[in-house]
Design a protein around this motif. Structure first.
Motif, PDB file in Angstrom:
ATOM      1  N   HIS A 127       0.791  -1.223   0.000  1.00 29.36           N
ATOM      2  CA  HIS A 127       0.000   0.000   0.000  1.00 29.36           C
ATOM      3  C   HIS A 127       0.827   1.279   0.000  1.00 29.36           C
ATOM      4  O   HIS A 127       0.283   2.350   0.230  1.00 29.36           O
ATOM      5  CB  HIS A 127      -0.979  -0.011   1.177  1.00 29.36           C
ATOM      6  CG  HIS A 127      -2.154  -0.894   0.932  1.00 29.36           C
ATOM      7  ND1 HIS A 127      -3.152  -0.573   0.037  1.00 29.36           N
ATOM      8  CD2 HIS A 127      -2.470  -2.125   1.414  1.00 29.36           C
ATOM      9  CE1 HIS A 127      -4.039  -1.544   0.014  1.00 29.36           C
ATOM     10  NE2 HIS A 127      -3.656  -2.503   0.824  1.00 29.36           N
ATOM     11  N   TRP A 184      -6.416  -5.144 -12.165  1.00 26.01           N
ATOM     12  CA  TRP A 184      -5.672  -3.939 -11.802  1.00 26.01           C
ATOM     13  C   TRP A 184      -5.340  -3.959 -10.313  1.00 26.01           C
ATOM     14  O   TRP A 184      -6.103  -4.475  -9.504  1.00 26.01           O
ATOM     15  CB  TRP A 184      -6.443  -2.652 -12.139  1.00 26.01           C
ATOM     16  CG  TRP A 184      -7.903  -2.637 -11.779  1.00 26.01           C
ATOM     17  CD1 TRP A 184      -8.947  -2.734 -12.641  1.00 26.01           C
ATOM     18  CD2 TRP A 184      -8.475  -2.501 -10.459  1.00 26.01           C
ATOM     19  NE1 TRP A 184     -10.143  -2.671 -11.951  1.00 26.01           N
ATOM     20  CE2 TRP A 184      -9.883  -2.528 -10.618  1.00 26.01           C
ATOM     21  CE3 TRP A 184      -7.955  -2.379  -9.188  1.00 26.01           C
ATOM     22  CZ2 TRP A 184     -10.770  -2.432  -9.539  1.00 26.01           C
ATOM     23  CZ3 TRP A 184      -8.822  -2.286  -8.094  1.00 26.01           C
ATOM     24  CH2 TRP A 184     -10.209  -2.303  -8.274  1.00 26.01           C
ATOM     25  N   VAL A 185      -4.186  -3.441  -9.997  1.00 20.54           N
ATOM     26  CA  VAL A 185      -3.826  -3.150  -8.599  1.00 20.54           C
ATOM     27  C   VAL A 185      -3.062  -1.833  -8.628  1.00 20.54           C
ATOM     28  O   VAL A 185      -2.735  -1.330  -9.701  1.00 20.54           O
ATOM     29  CB  VAL A 185      -2.946  -4.244  -7.947  1.00 20.54           C
ATOM     30  CG1 VAL A 185      -3.749  -5.511  -7.675  1.00 20.54           C
ATOM     31  CG2 VAL A 185      -1.745  -4.568  -8.818  1.00 20.54           C
ATOM     32  N   SER A 186      -2.758  -1.302  -7.457  1.00 28.02           N
ATOM     33  CA  SER A 186      -2.161   0.031  -7.492  1.00 28.02           C
ATOM     34  C   SER A 186      -0.662   0.064  -7.233  1.00 28.02           C
ATOM     35  O   SER A 186      -0.062   1.135  -7.302  1.00 28.02           O
ATOM     36  CB  SER A 186      -2.893   0.972  -6.526  1.00 28.02           C
ATOM     37  OG  SER A 186      -3.016   0.388  -5.270  1.00 28.02           O
ATOM     38  N   ALA A 195       2.055  -5.113  -4.813  1.00 21.05           N
ATOM     39  CA  ALA A 195       0.813  -5.883  -4.725  1.00 21.05           C
ATOM     40  C   ALA A 195       0.713  -6.872  -5.879  1.00 21.05           C
ATOM     41  O   ALA A 195       0.339  -8.032  -5.685  1.00 21.05           O
ATOM     42  CB  ALA A 195      -0.391  -4.944  -4.716  1.00 21.05           C
ATOM     43  N   ALA A 196       1.053  -6.431  -7.076  1.00 19.53           N
ATOM     44  CA  ALA A 196       0.966  -7.325  -8.232  1.00 19.53           C
ATOM     45  C   ALA A 196       1.896  -8.522  -8.045  1.00 19.53           C
ATOM     46  O   ALA A 196       1.501  -9.677  -8.217  1.00 19.53           O
ATOM     47  CB  ALA A 196       1.327  -6.568  -9.510  1.00 19.53           C
ATOM     48  N   LEU A 222       0.593 -10.817  -5.091  1.00 12.75           N
ATOM     49  CA  LEU A 222      -0.602 -11.589  -5.437  1.00 12.75           C
ATOM     50  C   LEU A 222      -0.251 -12.697  -6.421  1.00 12.75           C
ATOM     51  O   LEU A 222      -0.773 -13.816  -6.317  1.00 12.75           O
ATOM     52  CB  LEU A 222      -1.676 -10.664  -6.025  1.00 12.75           C
ATOM     53  CG  LEU A 222      -2.361  -9.743  -5.007  1.00 12.75           C
ATOM     54  CD1 LEU A 222      -3.193  -8.682  -5.713  1.00 12.75           C
ATOM     55  CD2 LEU A 222      -3.244 -10.549  -4.053  1.00 12.75           C
ATOM     56  N   SER A 257       3.504  -9.400 -13.682  1.00  8.25           N
ATOM     57  CA  SER A 257       3.219  -8.088 -13.097  1.00  8.25           C
ATOM     58  C   SER A 257       3.592  -7.069 -14.166  1.00  8.25           C
ATOM     59  O   SER A 257       4.775  -6.789 -14.366  1.00  8.25           O
ATOM     60  CB  SER A 257       4.069  -7.867 -11.842  1.00  8.25           C
ATOM     61  OG  SER A 257       3.877  -8.894 -10.911  1.00  8.25           O
ATOM     62  N   THR A 267      -7.286 -15.315  -6.375  1.00  8.91           N
ATOM     63  CA  THR A 267      -6.633 -14.005  -6.334  1.00  8.91           C
ATOM     64  C   THR A 267      -7.640 -12.874  -6.143  1.00  8.91           C
ATOM     65  O   THR A 267      -7.338 -11.871  -5.495  1.00  8.91           O
ATOM     66  CB  THR A 267      -5.819 -13.785  -7.618  1.00  8.91           C
ATOM     67  OG1 THR A 267      -4.884 -14.863  -7.750  1.00  8.91           O
ATOM     68  CG2 THR A 267      -5.039 -12.479  -7.566  1.00  8.91           C
ATOM     69  N   ARG A 311      -7.081 -10.148  -3.391  1.00  7.04           N
ATOM     70  CA  ARG A 311      -6.999  -8.722  -3.680  1.00  7.04           C
ATOM     71  C   ARG A 311      -7.915  -7.938  -2.741  1.00  7.04           C
ATOM     72  O   ARG A 311      -7.515  -6.931  -2.162  1.00  7.04           O
ATOM     73  CB  ARG A 311      -7.366  -8.433  -5.148  1.00  7.04           C
ATOM     74  CG  ARG A 311      -7.306  -6.949  -5.471  1.00  7.04           C
ATOM     75  CD  ARG A 311      -7.469  -6.646  -6.947  1.00  7.04           C
ATOM     76  NE  ARG A 311      -8.769  -7.040  -7.464  1.00  7.04           N
ATOM     77  CZ  ARG A 311      -9.249  -6.655  -8.650  1.00  7.04           C
ATOM     78  NH1 ARG A 311      -8.516  -5.878  -9.443  1.00  7.04           N
ATOM     79  NH2 ARG A 311     -10.416  -7.063  -9.065  1.00  7.04           N
ATOM     80  N   HIS A 315      -6.807  -4.219  -1.632  1.00  6.52           N
ATOM     81  CA  HIS A 315      -6.414  -3.707  -2.942  1.00  6.52           C
ATOM     82  C   HIS A 315      -7.551  -3.653  -3.963  1.00  6.52           C
ATOM     83  O   HIS A 315      -7.300  -3.445  -5.142  1.00  6.52           O
ATOM     84  CB  HIS A 315      -5.238  -4.522  -3.509  1.00  6.52           C
ATOM     85  CG  HIS A 315      -3.939  -4.170  -2.863  1.00  6.52           C
ATOM     86  ND1 HIS A 315      -3.298  -2.982  -3.098  1.00  6.52           N
ATOM     87  CD2 HIS A 315      -3.188  -4.814  -1.940  1.00  6.52           C
ATOM     88  CE1 HIS A 315      -2.186  -2.922  -2.376  1.00  6.52           C
ATOM     89  NE2 HIS A 315      -2.101  -4.020  -1.662  1.00  6.52           N
ATOM     90  N   LEU A 316      -8.776  -3.869  -3.499  1.00  5.97           N
ATOM     91  CA  LEU A 316      -9.909  -3.709  -4.408  1.00  5.97           C
ATOM     92  C   LEU A 316     -10.452  -2.298  -4.209  1.00  5.97           C
ATOM     93  O   LEU A 316     -11.304  -2.051  -3.361  1.00  5.97           O
ATOM     94  CB  LEU A 316     -10.984  -4.765  -4.100  1.00  5.97           C
ATOM     95  CG  LEU A 316     -12.174  -4.779  -5.066  1.00  5.97           C
ATOM     96  CD1 LEU A 316     -11.732  -5.155  -6.473  1.00  5.97           C
ATOM     97  CD2 LEU A 316     -13.253  -5.730  -4.570  1.00  5.97           C
TER      98      LEU A 316
END
Lengths: 334, 334, 334, 334
Positions: free
Chosen positions: C231, D54-56, D60-61, D64, D197, D222, D226, D231-232
């Motif tokens: 994050h 998508w993730v930020s 995280a990518a 996951l 990723s 996943t 997420r 991360h959603l």
């Protein structure tokens, strides 16, 4: 004269003798001659091919079983009074890496398809909620009730329909089988159970519980989890030997019958009016005024209060008949 | 004639007798009379107030100690060949919830302030890296070397300077103390050790290890972690009793001396040229050609190969002197 | 005409403009000029020194706050209908490494010292149960009710007495403050709140939430946890800039007032008999027959059913007044 | 004139415009019109059916992806200098619940079948060691080298043989593709990659990375992970829109080419003697004396030292040509 818990009872002679007999040099961990016999012995008992792992606590057995059946993002359905919810300090959450326990209601810590169905109905099928993955029941229950073969099978059917695993916390499985007089197979895999925590410690074992998988493929990852959680003892032969010794000649059943019989004698003495729950295994919950409980204690009987106005009496494989008779008489005399 | 592992040895008579002696009804978990004596017995041994918890494996002891000293986002410094890195299937990661092990180099699995300092220098002090929280050393090491009091204290000093906890994996702590002839206190808290996994199983115990905290406040959370990880046995008295019995009259030291002496006899037979490492405890690593190893096995000696051209011989408290002498002679005869 | 959720609303002009304004080269992560202002801006708003961290979801904010206040072996007290229990797929369990959520009852998802006290009374103080470490409340609640300053303080007092942390899920904190017209400080730290998930996304933000610690020392470990959970965005300035822009000139309050006002208009139209809960923020729960709900939908109004016979209408900062008026009229006409 | 990091660059016009275009009311989370197009857009780009989330953040990518390919008791093979090992504060351990990273060597952070094979050879196949489950490589590497299609495929073959998943950390995947001029499919699934990723943030994105599964079934769990990890995002459309906008018309490739070209100009200026690694993407590692580095900084160039006597220069999609030329000249003039 202690009626606190079967958890604190002595080890039975067969278990103790097995320890001594196993005291010779062998391969470490579970590479020894005794551990090698576990799968076979349990497969014979359950009349099907099972995979069996020794562990040293019921908490470890339950948690390993749940971790085999529930992903971290899943949820575990159980009774509000289940041992896994109330008495394991979050062990299921630890071993499953944070699965959520969803709690159902039911008299005497017993579940049925309606109460489980009602709980399932509260869960939305989307990623915002941990999806139910496994149902865990306890037989005999935390209140000494017994699920019959039919009752278990009804839950097993529900699990199959809904894609849930079925775990049986059998800390007092022996007492349930002894109570019902049924085949162990009927109360487990034939009724849909995937994994059983088969308790030996409360029933005269020293330090061995047996985790039985009726779907042997679940063992593969569990073997790593057992090691990783520090439960692969160096000298596992001492655990395997206890289990084998208690299976041999049905010591486990004889022990459970003795405990159940002692509880039945106490239940008869208490009478229906005093009993909080029917007595079907080795636990007796009675209504006693504080003053009555004090009177029993003054006569040398030790036991737990169980909320206001109630007490829990637990018998064990080695409950002394004279103590049991004395307590029965004392209850009658209240 | 097995020289595989001390892990697989028999239980010593004192430990077995303690099991039998503890076989009476008592309070469950660690509420019993034996468990109540642990803090006192270990405090006496270590000449300071300690808190002591029984567990049933060294892996559990190590992992609980590390979890007490390292947050999930921290890192653990240890040797590349440390048991916690190579032989516990990620138990430290499991108990710490994902701390990272950072690996240092060093002959014979031994660390020193230089090698640890070099490892520390690789870590940036920012949130992108798991910050070092604890150093874990093994004494005697995985290769049978012993850290002296001074060597330990030098690492202890480094830990204090750098704000690190110091954990001692003492699966063979008894062998180290026996080898050095020092006070247990000198090799632990006086040298800066915060937590010790005091091993009994490799040294004649049946199923008990003792986690000793020299900072007793570390015990509070650990008691929950022990329960939560399924390591709070119902009948803990059997574990406590083993430990107490082995402390009583220094059985633990006598056992360790016997194992060390056997190893020394093998080392003398092997001679400096064959020895991979100095023999300071109960493990002997020797250079043997494949053909030589086969010849030893043909004579009935069992042991592990340890990479190409090397073999590991481990002695135990109960190594049969005639077997040891026979092996010594066989090695001389190679 | 959508009354589904404030979660899906547009970003407000101030937030969007801030994105564009922040679009220049700067230091990565939270080393930029905007992130550096967060502590100050929030400290000013809350009239005390706070530490503030941007994150991109309320789930992350809640979970990081809970992880800062609850160990893996602890438990989190919250309402049965809390977002952290029902709508985050076990995120609190993931971030806390398996803490247990204990659920209290209460009308409109609201807790009070009695209901929390009753829940606390069910927990035994022993290692077999995860000990309560934190209380989490939601203001405005999941049903659009608002805790007053006094109600919050009463819970804060309870937490201090019982050694619990107090977390405030403020996904709709702006709506609560707007509803009460109180100082943000009064509704948080002055009332005993330790950590606040200060929501911006439901209130016109694009992707920024603000985790505010009123005990700044809680930030230290949280910075690692934020990174470790993925994050810590590379270009955090875009998040910080949104928050700063919405604090500037009280955009956050104006947005919340607009949403609250729209809800009030719907509530007035519905009338007391239709309202399931009092309308104190921006959510309106009404009793509607299935046929009535269908009629509303036929006129172009979209919303969620909320159990049989009930519907949820959510307004947002940008609810179109003509849509709101039209829906109000349609409800009146039912 | 900053050459610190592509991580801190501006957002490209296409990404910013997409944010504005996506600013309308839609369904929350990933139920919106933009998110719905991701699978299709990525499937088209990769010429096969993929699932895309998508993730930020890249962390995280990566995490996951690794959690989808490695159980908690497994291990992840990667280079000693991999971002997942050194720059994510244990995120892989957090998301996988404690998997172990095993580190291989290799010039320029690059692996090959020999180095990976050598690492695999150190792992015993027993429950005492975390078994390898996935190989993670980075393309372009942390040192700006590029794996060719053939090099990737050789590792893919090894993974298939050994039952390992293959993860590609493509924080600079665009730079690698731009460098090679190959089809994205050739550098991924056709070479055996299971999960990618796909980085956008370093390449002109604002806050969106794309996790691409070439085995779409990996997405199921996943999606829960997420959500569970926070991360959603509520307004996921702003992320999806960035990705779609940068795929549209190959903005991603153009941006990467611009960054690579700038790096090539710096490399040419530096000359072979100064280059620590070949320059194949957008990172330039040069040998500079401390005094030389100081001289560059005095002229207004900012960059990271990279150990003694080395510096790292990173170009980005928006590196100002005049700055690049000025730095090139300054390097030549050293």
């Amino acid at each position: 004269m202690r009626f606190f818990s079967d958890n604190a009872a002595r080890a039975c002679p067969a278990a103790l003798a097995a320890i001594t007999a196993a005291d010779r040099l062998d391969t470490a961990y579970d590479g020894d001659a005794w551990s090698a016999q576990l799968d076979g012995a349990l497969s014979e008992l359950f009349e099907t091919e099972v995979a069996a792992l020794w562990v040293s606590t019921g908490t470890a057995a339950n948690s390993l079983a749940l971790a085999a059946l529930c992903p971290p993002h899943g949820s575990i359905l159980c009774h509000r009074d289940a041992h896994i919810q109330n008495d394991e300090c979050g062990a299921p959450e630890f071993f499953t890496h944070g699965a959520k326990l969803l709690l159902a209601e039911g008299e005497g810590a017993k579940l049925n398809p309606e109460t489980v169905g009602a709980l399932l109905a509260t869960v939305r099928n989307d990623v915002h909620q941990a999806q139910p993955a496994v149902l865990s029941i306890t037989n005999a229950t935390e209140y000494g009730l017994v699920y019959t073969v039919e009752e278990t099978a009804a839950l097993g059917d529900l699990c199959r329909e809904r894609g849930l695993g079925l775990h049986l916390d059998g800390a007092r499985f022996a007492n349930a089988v002894a109570s019902l007089g049924c085949a162990p197979a009927d109360l487990t895999w034939r009724a849909g159970v995937d994994a059983l925590s088969f308790g030996f410690v409360k029933n005269g074992g020293l330090s061995a519980e047996c985790l039985v998988f009726f779907r042997p493929e679940l063992t593969a990852a569990t073997r790593y989890r057992r090691k990783r959680s520090g439960h692969l003892l160096s000298k596992g032969r001492y655990l395997a030997a206890q289990i084998l010794a208690m299976l041999d000649g049905d010591v486990w059943l004889r022990n459970a019958r003795a405990a159940n019989d002692a509880a039945a004698r106490l239940a008869a003495a208490a009478g229906a009016a005093r009993l909080v729950h029917p007595v079907e295994a080795n636990e007796v919950f009675i209504r006693v005024a504080a003053e009555e409980a004090a009177r029993l204690r003054a006569q040398g009987f030790d036991f737990y209060d169980w909320g206001p106005g109630e007490a829990r009496l637990v018998t064990a494989w080695d409950s002394d008949p004279t103590h049991v008779d004395a307590l029965a008489a004392a209850i009658r005399a209240l």
